[in-house]
Design an enzyme around this catalytic site. Structure first.
Site, PDB file in Angstrom:
ATOM      1  N   GLU A   1       0.870  -1.061   0.067  1.00  4.90           N
ATOM      2  CA  GLU A   1       0.020   0.043   0.072  1.00  4.90           C
ATOM      3  C   GLU A   1       0.864   1.158   0.072  1.00  4.90           C
ATOM      4  O   GLU A   1       1.766   1.312   0.688  1.00  4.90           O
ATOM      5  CB  GLU A   1      -0.791   0.016   1.414  1.00  4.90           C
ATOM      6  CG  GLU A   1      -1.930  -0.912   1.216  1.00  4.90           C
ATOM      7  CD  GLU A   1      -2.935  -0.852   2.292  1.00  4.90           C
ATOM      8  OE1 GLU A   1      -2.459  -0.303   3.328  1.00  4.90           O
ATOM      9  OE2 GLU A   1      -3.996  -1.412   2.488  1.00  4.90           O
TER      10      GLU A   1
ATOM     11  N   ASP B   1     -10.296  -0.319   2.794  1.00  6.62           N
ATOM     12  CA  ASP B   1      -9.105   0.405   3.358  1.00  6.62           C
ATOM     13  C   ASP B   1      -9.992   1.310   4.645  1.00  6.62           C
ATOM     14  O   ASP B   1     -10.801   2.235   4.252  1.00  6.62           O
ATOM     15  CB  ASP B   1      -8.262   1.295   2.590  1.00  6.62           C
ATOM     16  CG  ASP B   1      -7.004   1.857   3.352  1.00  6.62           C
ATOM     17  OD1 ASP B   1      -6.206   1.021   3.656  1.00  6.62           O
ATOM     18  OD2 ASP B   1      -7.034   3.018   3.836  1.00  6.62           O
TER      19      ASP B   1
ATOM     20  N   LYS C   1     -22.813  -5.338  15.207  1.00  9.87           N
ATOM     21  CA  LYS C   1     -21.963  -4.253  14.794  1.00  9.87           C
ATOM     22  C   LYS C   1     -22.279  -4.032  13.083  1.00  9.87           C
ATOM     23  O   LYS C   1     -21.911  -3.034  12.943  1.00  9.87           O
ATOM     24  CB  LYS C   1     -20.457  -4.847  14.898  1.00  9.87           C
ATOM     25  CG  LYS C   1     -19.272  -3.937  14.123  1.00  9.87           C
ATOM     26  CD  LYS C   1     -18.028  -4.423  14.470  1.00  9.87           C
ATOM     27  CE  LYS C   1     -16.986  -3.660  13.918  1.00  9.87           C
ATOM     28  NZ  LYS C   1     -15.739  -4.269  13.763  1.00  9.87           N
TER      29      LYS C   1
END
Length: 178
Positions: free
Chosen positions: A34, A63, A158
């Site tokens: 990255e 990301d 979540k």
């Protein structure tokens, strides 16, 4: 469709969420280089561009960054590195009680083109670690409207509120129109 990540937790959350839409994903456990970009969007796009030449199938990557207001947005897109080096205890020491948000940017390589989708979750940095779903900053992040950390929520709980699920939801809506 492939989800390219070396992070099992990200895959498990995405698989559970997308399964609700009958979208089956396969985990490609693959590390990739990255760039050290300034935004999650920039990092995600650059990674997707590099990977599209190696992987010919449709895929997506993720990301995610943590942006802490009292630290001027630090660690931002460097969240993973900072978590490994400083750890949650030092983030608490630096930013307990600070407003913060997670941002996830998904880059989808689909039918030869790249599309991006983002999701944000606002909250506060806790004054202590709590919860057994210990993934990254989850034990110290209390989402708005809750009195417990992300690590105290089940994956399905979540996934009802998270930054990642918000980005995935937008991706699902996009795919439905294709």
């Amino acid at each position: 469709m492939l989800f390219i990540t070396s992070n099992r937790h990200k895959y498990e959350e995405a698989a559970e969420f997308l399964g609700n839409y009958n979208i089956d994903i396969k985990w490609k456990n693959m590390k990739y280089e990255e760039i050290q970009g300034d935004t999650n969007k920039e990092i995600s796009m650059d990674s997707c561009r590099k990977l599209m030449y190696k992987i010919k199938d449709d895929f997506f990557i993720d990301d995610t960054g943590l942006y802490i207001d009292d630290l001027n947005g630090f660690p931002g897109p460097y969240a993973s590195y900072v978590n490994k080096t400083l750890g949650n205890k030092n983030i608490i020491r630096l930013a307990s009680g600070s407003r913060a948000h997670f941002e996830t940017v998904i880059s989808l390589f689909y039918s030869g083109k790249i599309y991006q989708f983002s999701g944000i979750l606002n909250g506060t940095i806790s004054d202590h670690e709590s919860g057994s779903m210990n993934f990254g900053y989850d034990p110290i992040f209390i989402p708005d409207g809750y009195d417990k950390s992300l690590a105290e929520l089940s994956i399905s709980e979540k996934n009802r509120i998270s930054h990642r699920s918000k980005a995935l939801e937008i991706m699902v809506e996009f795919l439905k129109k294709q």
